[in-house]
Enzyme design. Structure first.
Site, PDB file in Angstrom:
ATOM      1  N   LYS A 279       4.170   6.078  -0.778  1.00 25.33           N
ATOM      2  CA  LYS A 279       3.226   6.574   0.301  1.00 25.33           C
ATOM      3  C   LYS A 279       1.993   7.086   0.315  1.00 25.33           C
ATOM      4  O   LYS A 279       1.918   7.817  -0.834  1.00 25.33           O
ATOM      5  CB  LYS A 279       4.294   7.670   1.220  1.00 25.33           C
ATOM      6  CG  LYS A 279       4.091   7.374   2.847  1.00 25.33           C
ATOM      7  CD  LYS A 279       4.870   6.282   3.373  1.00 25.33           C
ATOM      8  CE  LYS A 279       4.953   6.203   4.926  1.00 25.33           C
ATOM      9  NZ  LYS A 279       5.818   5.336   5.487  1.00 25.33           N
ATOM     10  N   ASP A 323       1.050   2.816   8.884  1.00 24.63           N
ATOM     11  CA  ASP A 323       2.039   4.234   9.190  1.00 24.63           C
ATOM     12  C   ASP A 323       1.254   4.827  10.586  1.00 24.63           C
ATOM     13  O   ASP A 323       0.449   4.233  11.188  1.00 24.63           O
ATOM     14  CB  ASP A 323       2.184   5.212   8.289  1.00 24.63           C
ATOM     15  CG  ASP A 323       3.419   5.800   8.499  1.00 24.63           C
ATOM     16  OD1 ASP A 323       3.173   7.058   9.370  1.00 24.63           O
ATOM     17  OD2 ASP A 323       4.655   5.446   8.061  1.00 24.63           O
TER      18      ASP A 323
END
Length: 605
Positions: A279, A323
């Protein structure tokens, strides 16, 4: 009267407050503040202050405020009473934008207290306070259960030197990351007792393989220079290349990115795809920025990130995606700069344009997958989505596409929310109404605009939708949006199923409420795995230079979500965990076992 008065007191007292002209009229007071706090005029315009007069004000604090705002106290500063934050005063950065830690606030309304309580600077001060105490994680209810298990399979000293030191002591201020790890550790109790060698694997799993932090300088349209912080956490690639999104949001920090990467590792494991977890992102806020400012930031971000990602040409196999705050626009800018820097045209960023690498159904995948997972949960209860009242939070892709699929299944979604408040339509949303909501959000307008065309609907400013009666709840906004009080409200209103659409949207205390209330709780690592599933399928399509139809992709998505549900139910049964806790513990166990077995087979790496 003393100089400092605890705000949490239950007694009544009179204090002299400076009141500006015209504030004798009670209509100038906040409705909730008239019986509790005085509104103090603040000179916001730099004008010469007008003479003030004294006025006696009686304040009474409700009991629940004493706990929520226990950091606050009233003290005299420069001849006037102001509210100070004891935490920020001792641990916070001294900054003129953080008056609670410096000069104190003269605005004594509850809205000012709530704003400070939720501010990033206050949260940072709380973390620094926690780190300075060096007392580990006393705020977590059950932090030592692993210790009792490990006494059966190893010695106590080993535990103290491994999990205790690496999680509880090394990073005590990384609250979100510790919360996500703690949730998994609770679920793994029967696994660790049955297979002691997994203790060594767990020690290595909770430490990311690589953490990259870098500065991102950029110039705005006025020619002023700014700098943000960029992150990429490559957590684990035992199952395959790192895969996980990039998030651009002011709340992004190392703790948030590590928790997201850890969750992504387990989520990818559940999907049965050969993908590891990672991430990244930045504390940059795209809202309010021009197209050119966003483009310049993305270029600067990729100037450093490209050294650490890529599918083939570098040793690190890492393929980021979008995201929160990173949509097709940002991905396009990032990919363009990556291509310019590397002279490579590779499918290493998604979602991209449909003409250059995007799979059909990519934007819808996560939201659709959440509803498909809910459908499987209800089928296990011999129920159906049709006519069920559904409360949904969020107004991003996940929430809106979840609403879209709920409508298709005959459910009655009645709420949607954003950072400003929530919208309630008791008649339920349909496709026409959903189109209006999308148009409102596309122009960054308030959801309250909806009520102009549908006056029966209601908009609640600065509130969350968890006080609405429903059958099933879908928290789809962001982490820790649903707390203990919200969970109690849902239970009291008869909610029977909670399905997480966001990453860790429920606090540990909220999950405990659901567990004790025997309601079904579907964790995000299982329910919102549809997005990464489509990204994995997209990589396969790009490699083979084919484009599947939307129907084919949708069919595969339903199969994957059905498989995930069956997998976690089986894992729970194998370790003697019954319903309704099977969903939470089964998801953590099933995802851990696949990663742990791969790590065991690969040795100590």
């Amino acid at each position: 009267m003393t100089d400092a008065t605890a705000i949490g007191t239950e007694t009544m007292e009179e204090i002299d407050l400076e009141i500006g002209p015209g504030y004798d009229d009670a209509t100038h007071f906040d409705p909730g503040a008239t019986q509790n706090l005085a509104l103090i005029a603040v000179n916001d315009h730099g004008m010469k202050p007008t003479p003030r007069k004294k006025k006696k004000v009686v304040k009474r604090w409700r009991d629940e405020w004493a706990e929520t705002y226990k950091w606050a106290h009233v003290a005299v500063h420069e001849g006037s009473h102001r509210i100070f934050c004891s935490v920020c005063k001792e641990y916070g950065r001294k900054h003129r934008r953080n008056p609670y830690g410096n000069e104190g606030s003269r605005n004594m309304q509850m809205s000012a207290l709530e704003e400070h309580n939720n501010s990033l600077l206050h949260k940072e001060a709380l973390r620094l306070q926690m780190a300075s105490r060096d007392k580990g994680l006393g705020f977590i209810e059950r932090p030592l259960y692993v210790k009792d298990i490990l006494r059966q399979c190893t010695n106590e000293g080993y535990f103290q030197q491994t999990l205790s030191s690496s999680i509880l002591r090394r990073d005590p201020y990384e609250v979100e990351f510790i919360q996500s790890v703690q949730e998994v550790l609770h679920s793994l109790e029967p696994v660790l007792a049955k297979v002691p060698q997994y203790v060594h694997v767990l020690e290595r799993l909770v430490e990311p393989e690589r953490v990259v932090i870098f500065k991102v300088p950029w110039v705005d349209d006025k020619g002023e220079a700014h700098v943000n912080r960029g992150f990429r956490v490559q957590f684990n690639q035992a199952l395959g290349p790192y895969k996980g999104g990039l998030r651009f949001h002011p709340t992004v920090n190392l703790s948030v990115v590590k928790f997201l990467a850890f969750e992504q590792t387990l989520k990818n494991s559940l999907s049965s795809l050969s993908l590891g977890g990672g991430k990244g992102g930045s504390d940059f806020n795209p809202k309010g920025k021009s197209e050119n400012e966003i483009m310049r930031f993305c270029y600067s971000f990729m100037d450093e990130l490209y050294r650490h990602i890529g599918p083939n040409q570098v040793p690190i196999f890492d393929t980021p995606s979008g995201d929160i705050g990173v949509g097709p626009r940002e991905i396009g800018y990032l990919f363009g700069q990556y291509r310019r820097l590397t002279s490579q045209y590779e499918g290493m960023l998604g979602p991209k344009g449909i003409q250059w690498g995007l799979s059909n159904l990519h934007p819808e995948a996560t939201g659709y997958g959440v509803v498909y997972f809910a459908k499987e949960v209800l089928a296990n209860l011999e129920k159906d989505l049709k006519d069920l009242r559904c409360v949904v939070s969020g107004a991003g892709k996940v929430a809106l596409y979840a609403v879209e699929k709920l409508i298709a299944f005959g459910a009655v979604p009645i709420t949607i929310s954003d950072t400003r408040g929530y919208l309630l339509d008791e008649d339920g949303f349909d496709r026409t109404k959903l189109g209006l909501i999308r148009e409102i959000k596309a122009h960054n307008n308030s959801l309250g605009e909806y009520t102009k065309l549908y006056p029966r609907a209601k908009y609640f400013d600065d509130m969350k939708p968890w006080t609405v009666k429903c059958d099933i709840a879908f928290p789809c906004a962001t982490q820790n949006e649903l707390n203990h009080a919200d969970a109690m409200s849902l239970i009291n209103l008869g909610c029977q199923v909670i399905i997480e659409g966001a990453n860790m949207p429920c606090t540990a205390e909220a999950i405990d409420v659901f567990r004790k209330s025997k309601v079904w709780f579907g964790p995000g690592k299982a329910a919102n795995a549809g997005g990464v599933t489509i990204q994995g399928l997209e990589m396969a399509q790009n490699t083979s230079y084919v484009q599947w139809t939307a129907e084919e992709v949708d069919m595969r998505l339903q199969e994957v979500m059905r498989d995930i549900h069956q997998k976690i139910i089986k894992a729970a049964q194998d370790y003697g965990i019954g319903n309704p806790e099977a969903l939470l513990h089964g998801a953590n166990i099933a995802s851990f076992l696949r990663v742990a077995q791969a790590m065991l087979e690969q040795g100590c790496v």
